[in-house]
Design a protein around this motif. Structure first.
Motif, PDB file in Angstrom:
ATOM      1  N   ALA A  89      14.271 -15.267  -6.239  1.00  0.00           N
ATOM      2  CA  ALA A  89      13.043 -14.590  -7.172  1.00  0.00           C
ATOM      3  C   ALA A  89      11.895 -14.268  -6.335  1.00  0.00           C
ATOM      4  O   ALA A  89      11.194 -12.921  -6.453  1.00  0.00           O
ATOM      5  N   LEU A  90      11.394 -15.324  -5.579  1.00  0.00           N
ATOM      6  CA  LEU A  90      10.178 -15.097  -4.850  1.00  0.00           C
ATOM      7  C   LEU A  90      10.304 -14.289  -3.805  1.00  0.00           C
ATOM      8  O   LEU A  90       9.400 -13.496  -3.507  1.00  0.00           O
ATOM      9  N   ASP A  91      11.379 -14.372  -2.946  1.00  0.00           N
ATOM     10  CA  ASP A  91      11.525 -13.436  -1.811  1.00  0.00           C
ATOM     11  C   ASP A  91      11.683 -12.133  -2.396  1.00  0.00           C
ATOM     12  O   ASP A  91      11.098 -11.019  -1.666  1.00  0.00           O
ATOM     13  N   TYR A  92      12.527 -11.747  -3.419  1.00  0.00           N
ATOM     14  CA  TYR A  92      12.372 -10.416  -4.008  1.00  0.00           C
ATOM     15  C   TYR A  92      10.982  -9.871  -4.426  1.00  0.00           C
ATOM     16  O   TYR A  92      10.676  -8.868  -4.010  1.00  0.00           O
ATOM     17  N   LEU A  93      10.325 -10.658  -5.308  1.00  0.00           N
ATOM     18  CA  LEU A  93       9.141 -10.174  -5.769  1.00  0.00           C
ATOM     19  C   LEU A  93       8.038 -10.013  -5.049  1.00  0.00           C
ATOM     20  O   LEU A  93       7.412  -9.202  -5.072  1.00  0.00           O
ATOM     21  N   ILE A  94       7.985 -11.242  -4.313  1.00  0.00           N
ATOM     22  CA  ILE A  94       6.478 -11.251  -3.552  1.00  0.00           C
ATOM     23  C   ILE A  94       6.671 -10.919  -2.122  1.00  0.00           C
ATOM     24  O   ILE A  94       5.958  -9.852  -1.646  1.00  0.00           O
ATOM     25  N   GLY A  95       7.748 -11.459  -1.599  1.00  0.00           N
ATOM     26  CA  GLY A  95       8.406 -10.962  -0.217  1.00  0.00           C
ATOM     27  C   GLY A  95       8.360  -9.459   0.153  1.00  0.00           C
ATOM     28  O   GLY A  95       7.918  -8.895   1.068  1.00  0.00           O
ATOM     29  N   GLU A  96       8.882  -9.032  -0.959  1.00  0.00           N
ATOM     30  CA  GLU A  96       9.289  -7.282  -0.709  1.00  0.00           C
ATOM     31  C   GLU A  96       8.328  -6.550  -1.555  1.00  0.00           C
ATOM     32  O   GLU A  96       7.671  -5.735  -1.094  1.00  0.00           O
ATOM     33  N   LYS A  97       8.455  -6.589  -2.925  1.00  0.00           N
ATOM     34  CA  LYS A  97       7.969  -5.898  -3.874  1.00  0.00           C
ATOM     35  C   LYS A  97       6.246  -5.891  -3.799  1.00  0.00           C
ATOM     36  O   LYS A  97       5.592  -4.621  -3.730  1.00  0.00           O
ATOM     37  N   LYS A 147      13.323 -11.982 -13.446  1.00  0.00           N
ATOM     38  CA  LYS A 147      13.548 -12.819 -14.409  1.00  0.00           C
ATOM     39  C   LYS A 147      15.317 -13.203 -14.285  1.00  0.00           C
ATOM     40  O   LYS A 147      15.314 -14.215 -14.058  1.00  0.00           O
ATOM     41  N   GLY A 148      15.905 -12.276 -14.064  1.00  0.00           N
ATOM     42  CA  GLY A 148      17.436 -12.312 -14.073  1.00  0.00           C
ATOM     43  C   GLY A 148      17.767 -12.877 -12.471  1.00  0.00           C
ATOM     44  O   GLY A 148      18.884 -13.758 -12.448  1.00  0.00           O
ATOM     45  N   ILE A 149      17.117 -12.476 -11.429  1.00  0.00           N
ATOM     46  CA  ILE A 149      17.190 -12.970 -10.412  1.00  0.00           C
ATOM     47  C   ILE A 149      16.894 -14.609 -10.408  1.00  0.00           C
ATOM     48  O   ILE A 149      17.897 -15.449  -9.730  1.00  0.00           O
ATOM     49  N   LYS A 150      15.767 -15.104 -10.799  1.00  0.00           N
ATOM     50  CA  LYS A 150      15.408 -16.427 -10.898  1.00  0.00           C
ATOM     51  C   LYS A 150      16.613 -17.210 -11.755  1.00  0.00           C
ATOM     52  O   LYS A 150      16.795 -18.364 -11.338  1.00  0.00           O
ATOM     53  N   ARG A 151      17.072 -16.686 -12.766  1.00  0.00           N
ATOM     54  CA  ARG A 151      18.155 -17.469 -13.469  1.00  0.00           C
ATOM     55  C   ARG A 151      19.304 -17.445 -12.869  1.00  0.00           C
ATOM     56  O   ARG A 151      19.931 -18.653 -12.914  1.00  0.00           O
ATOM     57  N   ARG A 152      19.831 -16.449 -12.326  1.00  0.00           N
ATOM     58  CA  ARG A 152      21.121 -16.347 -11.603  1.00  0.00           C
ATOM     59  C   ARG A 152      20.970 -17.051  -9.995  1.00  0.00           C
ATOM     60  O   ARG A 152      21.947 -17.683  -9.898  1.00  0.00           O
ATOM     61  N   PHE A 153      20.189 -16.761  -9.375  1.00  0.00           N
ATOM     62  CA  PHE A 153      20.002 -17.327  -7.877  1.00  0.00           C
ATOM     63  C   PHE A 153      19.144 -18.236  -7.598  1.00  0.00           C
ATOM     64  O   PHE A 153      18.927 -18.703  -6.511  1.00  0.00           O
ATOM     65  N   GLY A 154      18.080 -18.615  -8.500  1.00  0.00           N
ATOM     66  CA  GLY A 154      16.877 -19.431  -8.342  1.00  0.00           C
ATOM     67  C   GLY A 154      15.492 -19.061  -7.871  1.00  0.00           C
ATOM     68  O   GLY A 154      15.588 -17.758  -7.733  1.00  0.00           O
ATOM     69  N   ALA A 155      14.431 -19.868  -7.732  1.00  0.00           N
ATOM     70  CA  ALA A 155      13.221 -19.445  -7.792  1.00  0.00           C
ATOM     71  C   ALA A 155      13.031 -18.957  -6.400  1.00  0.00           C
ATOM     72  O   ALA A 155      12.423 -17.638  -6.139  1.00  0.00           O
ATOM     73  N   GLU A 156      13.756 -19.562  -5.142  1.00  0.00           N
ATOM     74  CA  GLU A 156      13.459 -19.030  -3.968  1.00  0.00           C
ATOM     75  C   GLU A 156      13.917 -17.648  -3.770  1.00  0.00           C
ATOM     76  O   GLU A 156      13.154 -16.784  -3.131  1.00  0.00           O
ATOM     77  N   MET A 171       5.200 -15.854 -14.166  1.00  0.00           N
ATOM     78  CA  MET A 171       6.511 -15.963 -13.951  1.00  0.00           C
ATOM     79  C   MET A 171       7.003 -17.156 -13.022  1.00  0.00           C
ATOM     80  O   MET A 171       8.054 -17.798 -13.403  1.00  0.00           O
ATOM     81  N   PHE A 172       5.827 -17.453 -12.102  1.00  0.00           N
ATOM     82  CA  PHE A 172       6.263 -18.508 -11.276  1.00  0.00           C
ATOM     83  C   PHE A 172       5.011 -19.886 -11.605  1.00  0.00           C
ATOM     84  O   PHE A 172       4.077 -19.434 -11.766  1.00  0.00           O
ATOM     85  N   ASN A 173       5.728 -20.967 -11.404  1.00  0.00           N
ATOM     86  CA  ASN A 173       4.515 -22.217 -11.489  1.00  0.00           C
ATOM     87  C   ASN A 173       3.680 -22.131 -10.284  1.00  0.00           C
ATOM     88  O   ASN A 173       4.440 -21.858  -9.159  1.00  0.00           O
ATOM     89  N   VAL A 196       6.621  -3.331 -13.368  1.00  0.00           N
ATOM     90  CA  VAL A 196       7.076  -3.814 -14.678  1.00  0.00           C
ATOM     91  C   VAL A 196       8.707  -4.097 -14.536  1.00  0.00           C
ATOM     92  O   VAL A 196       9.033  -5.077 -15.000  1.00  0.00           O
ATOM     93  N   ASP A 197       9.218  -2.974 -14.145  1.00  0.00           N
ATOM     94  CA  ASP A 197      10.770  -3.255 -13.899  1.00  0.00           C
ATOM     95  C   ASP A 197      11.358  -4.461 -12.929  1.00  0.00           C
ATOM     96  O   ASP A 197      12.249  -5.002 -12.918  1.00  0.00           O
ATOM     97  N   GLN A 198      10.257  -4.200 -11.924  1.00  0.00           N
ATOM     98  CA  GLN A 198      10.561  -5.480 -10.680  1.00  0.00           C
ATOM     99  C   GLN A 198      10.617  -6.678 -11.412  1.00  0.00           C
ATOM    100  O   GLN A 198      11.164  -7.527 -10.882  1.00  0.00           O
ATOM    101  N   CYS A 199       9.661  -6.845 -12.230  1.00  0.00           N
ATOM    102  CA  CYS A 199       9.148  -8.287 -12.791  1.00  0.00           C
ATOM    103  C   CYS A 199      10.580  -8.641 -13.913  1.00  0.00           C
ATOM    104  O   CYS A 199      10.940  -9.827 -13.725  1.00  0.00           O
ATOM    105  N   ARG A 200      10.949  -7.517 -14.387  1.00  0.00           N
ATOM    106  CA  ARG A 200      12.221  -7.969 -15.448  1.00  0.00           C
ATOM    107  C   ARG A 200      13.363  -8.090 -14.480  1.00  0.00           C
ATOM    108  O   ARG A 200      13.980  -9.266 -14.820  1.00  0.00           O
ATOM    109  N   ALA A 201      13.500  -7.514 -13.399  1.00  0.00           N
ATOM    110  CA  ALA A 201      14.627  -7.771 -12.715  1.00  0.00           C
ATOM    111  C   ALA A 201      14.555  -9.543 -11.974  1.00  0.00           C
ATOM    112  O   ALA A 201      15.536  -9.904 -11.867  1.00  0.00           O
TER     113      ALA A 201
END
Length: 90
Positions: free
Chosen positions: A26-34, A15-24, A62-64, A8-13
């Motif tokens: 955010a995907l690396d963080y949430l899917i590739g790592e977490k 959202k901020g990563i996606k806004r600030r740094f882009g979808a790629e 979160m992602f289309n 839950v906290d990782q998904c919240r984080a």
């Protein structure tokens, strides 16, 4: 917080990563790592396995599909196969 609810906290984080740094990023963080680490924990811990479908549903919200498809395409074949198996639950 219970460890199996960490997603839950990782998904919240994410959202901020996606806004600030882009979808790629955010995907690396949430899917590739977490997600990968969470899925590995779910193999041996039932409390994590119980939460995995909720985590996957949050990712789909979160992602289309185009963002996910692009991310899969950028991965090596072995990683791509593992991620598809996780996200499509095949």
């Amino acid at each position: 917080m219970r460890f199996e609810k960490i997603w839950v906290d990782q998904c919240r984080a994410t959202k901020g990563i996606k806004r600030r740094f882009g979808a790629e990023s955010a995907l690396d963080y949430l899917i590739g790592e977490k997600l990968v680490m969470f899925a590995e924990a779910a193999e041996s811990r039932p409390e994590f396995a119980k939460e995995l479908p909720r985590f996957l549903a949050a990712i789909w919200q979160m992602f289309n599909p185009y963002e996910l498809a692009g991310y899969f395409a950028s991965q090596k074949p072995a990683a791509r196969k593992q991620l598809r198996r996780l996200l499509f639950m095949n």
